[in-house]
Design an enzyme around this catalytic site. Structure first.
Site: not given
Length: 342
Positions: A254, A283, A301
């Site tokens: 993360r 993000e 991602h």
């Protein structure tokens, strides 16, 4: 007469209800099977519409909810949204390993049990971590960009071999163990830090060390922790100062684990030689200092973005729902609620 009345009431008892948020892409047949067993609803829309539907009572009676890790449909499952959910809701089954977008305390206070998909994401995420590690060691972004500009080997830096290097894995769960398994093939020496030391059969030849020891001795550091208040910016300026010069940083967990501003500074000073990142703090926005630095291998991602893994994630989420409605148990409850684990 009373027994007959009771029998009739039982025979017409409504089916348990499921609410699907978003769409299924890989397990449509399995979803059809659940639709034959249970009453189902599906929601696609935005947060305001979702909250309005909750308040209108159209989902009253829903016992289980299928949620993807995306917040596109509802936004975060914060206290406001959780308190708006139907009072009948007992289970939230998350299609995703991370659950940082959910207020776990608010769910627990409402006696809502949560599941995620932790182990089925391990192999795909570990593959991406190794890809980023090799790319970062070779600073592969530089020649990749050069050749696309028609500049053959322009300013291509000398890379480094993985063999003999120390890989420090911060978080030795299923993904960390999968990374360690792959890393051994490249001749890496593996140390790790975890909440607790692993059993010998899972640890293998990896060595358990303290957090500070991992920072001091690692040539490469891979971040594999969940995102919590305690792990936010677990790697920041103070941690970089304890690391070796020319360290390589990999993050496929993360974005909040890594202080991106501190990373950019460490790259500029030479403390960090290169990095490989699949996740970011804000993000889809990426720190401009990271985007400008071609020593950083970056991906948007995509750690679990394979056909096989996406199907397994959907399937496990559906299995959690089915088992919860049948037996009042989840196959993969989140760690905070694992006292009820099967």
């Amino acid at each position: 007469m009373a027994s007959i009345t009771k029998h009739i009431a039982t025979s017409v008892r409504p089916k348990p209800s499921i609410l699907l948020i978003g769409k299924l892409h890989h397990c449509k047949n399995e979803w059809s099977e659940l639709q034959a067993k249970y009453k189902t609803y599906q929601f696609t829309g935005n947060r305001q519409q979702f909250l309005q539907n909750c308040q209108s009572g159209i989902w009253d009676g829903v016992a289980a909810l299928y949620r993807t890790n995306s917040t596109l449909e509802t936004g975060p499952f914060d206290k406001e949204l959780i308190h708006a959910l139907p009072l009948t809701l007992k289970f939230i089954c998350l299609n995703g390993a991370g659950y940082d977008g959910m207020d776990i305390k608010a769910c627990t206070e409402k006696s809502i049990q949560i599941s995620n998909t932790p182990k089925v994401v391990a192999d795909a995420t570990a593959d991406v971590a190794i890809f980023l590690m090799l790319g970062a060691l070779r600073q592969a972004m530089v020649p990749l960009l050069s050749i696309r500009k028609g500049q053959w080997k322009s300013s291509t830096p000398l890379g480094r071999d993985p063999g003999g290097k120390v890989l420090g894995i911060l978080g030795m769960g299923a993904i960390g163990q999968a990374i360690a398994h792959r890393a051994r093939a490249f001749g890496l020496n593996i140390i790790y830090h975890n909440r607790s030391k692993l059993p010998r059969d899972k640890e293998g030849d990896s060595k358990y060390v303290t957090f500070d020891e991992l920072l001091r001795y690692s040539d490469i550091i891979s971040l594999n922790l969940p995102a919590t208040e305690k792990t936010r910016h677990i790697i920041s300026k103070a941690e970089f100062e304890k690391m070796k010069d020319d360290v390589v940083i990999i993050n496929t967990a993360r974005g909040s684990l890594l202080d991106e501003a501190a990373l950019v500074e460490a790259l500029q000073t030479g403390k960090v030689a290169s990095a490989g990142l699949d996740v970011f703090e804000n993000e889809p926005v990426v720190h401009p200092g990271i985007l400008r630095d071609n020593r950083v291998m970056i991906l948007p991602h995509i750690g679990t973005t394979t056909r096989e893994t996406k199907r397994e994630m959907e399937l496990l989420t559906l299995r959690n729902i089915d088992n919860a409605l049948n037996y009042d148990k989840l196959f993969t409850p989140i760690p905070e609620q694992q006292k009820d684990r099967l």
